[in-house]
Design a protein around this motif. Structure first.
Motif: not given
Length: 240
Positions: A44-45, A172, A92, A51-52, A48, A168-169
Motif C-alpha cells: 500500500g505504501a 501505511w 516511492s 500514485a502520488l 500510494t 501517506a507513508t
C-alpha cells in the motif's frame, strides 16, 4: 541496485541503467518495509507513493505547480501521461527510506515531527537528483536557476510534496521501529551520489558533491549511528 548504480556511473550509456536502479530501489524499499509492517501495508505504501509521485509530476508539467515550469524530454521511457514511470517509482522508494530515517531520528508518538523530518530528508536527496538528471537531459526547466540550473521553487515544491508523501507513508507503515535496511538504503544513496559527483562523473562537480553530501549526510549519519546503537542494545532484536 548497487551494481546497476555503479554501472550507470562508469558506463557509456548511463540513462539505460536508470530504470534498473530505480526499480531495484523501489522493490528493495518495499521488501524492507514489509519486514516490519507486513506485505499488505508495504504494498500500500509503495503504490500510494507511486500514485502520488505520478500525480504531482503530471500536474507539474501541465501547470508549473508546485515545482516551477519544466518539461520531460522523451529520453527516459516508459512514460504515462508524459511522466516517466521511473520518476514515480523513485518518489516511492526514497520516500520509504526517508521516512525510516525520520522514524529513527524521531522515535515515539510524535508523528508530525517525524513527517517533517522525513520531508526534509527526502528534499535533501534532490540536491543530487536534479543536477544529475539535468546532465542526462531527462527534463528541462523553463528558466534556469542558480543551483546548477535548478530554480529555488523546485526545492520548495519538493518539500511540500515530500510532506504529503510522509503523511501517506506514516499512515501505511508509521512507527518508530523502522527497518535498519531502509536507513541503510538512504545512507547508501547519499554515499554513492557523493562519490559519483566528486570523482566518477565526467566532468566531476565538487559543488554538488559537497551540497548533496552535506544535506543528506545531516540525516544519514545520525540515523545510522542511532540505528546501530539500538541494535547493539537489543531494541527490535530478532527482526531483519
Amino acid at each position: 541496485m548497487v551494481a546497476a548504480q555503479v554501472t550507470s556511473g562508469v558506463g557509456a550509456e548511463p540513462v539505460r541503467w536508470i530504470n534498473p536502479v530505480v526499480g531495484a530501489l523501489a522493490a528493495a524499499a518495499g521488501c524492507f518495509a514489509a519486514s516490519r509492517r507486513g506485505a499488505a501495508r508495504a504494498a500500500g505504501a509503495v503504490a500510494t507513493g507511486m500514485a502520488l509521485g505520478h500525480t504531482v509530476e503530471r500536474i507539474g508539467v501541465r501547470t508549473g505547480l508546485p515545482f516551477g515550469r519544466y518539461t520531460y524530454t522523451p529520453v527516459l521511457r516508459p512514460q504515462v501521461a508524459g511522466v516517466p514511470v521511473a520518476v514515480a517509482a523513485a518518489w516511492s522508494g526514497m520516500g520509504l527510506a526517508a521516512h525510516a530515517v525520520a522514524a529513527v531520528l524521531v522515535p515515539g508518538r510524535r508523528p508530525v515531527r517525524r513527517m517533517a523530518v522525513g520531508a526534509l530528508a527526502l528534499t535533501a536527496w534532490d540536491a543530487f537528483l536534479d543536477p544529475q538528471m539535468l546532465r542526462h537531459d531527462l527534463w528541462r526547466w523553463a528558466r534556469r536557476g542558480t543551483y546548477r540550473g535548478v530554480p529555488a521553487s523546485n526545492f520548495a515544491g519538493w518539500l511540500g510534496v515530500s510532506a504529503l508523501l510522509m503523511a501517506a507513508t506514516e499512515a501505511w507503515v508509521g512507527g518508530p521501529d523502522a527497518s535498519e535496511w531502509l536507513v541503510a538504503t538512504y545512507g547508501l544513496m547519499a554515499a554513492m551520489e557523493t562519490l559519483a559527483f566528486a570523482v566518477v562523473f565526467e566532468p566531476s562537480d565538487p559543488v554538488v558533491a559537497v551540497a548533496g553530501g552535506t544535506a543528506m549526510g545531516a540525516f544519514a549519519v545520525p540515523a545510522a549511528v542511532l540505528a546501530l546503537r539500538r541494535r547493539a542494545a537489543g531494541t527490535g532484536a530478532g527482526r531483519p
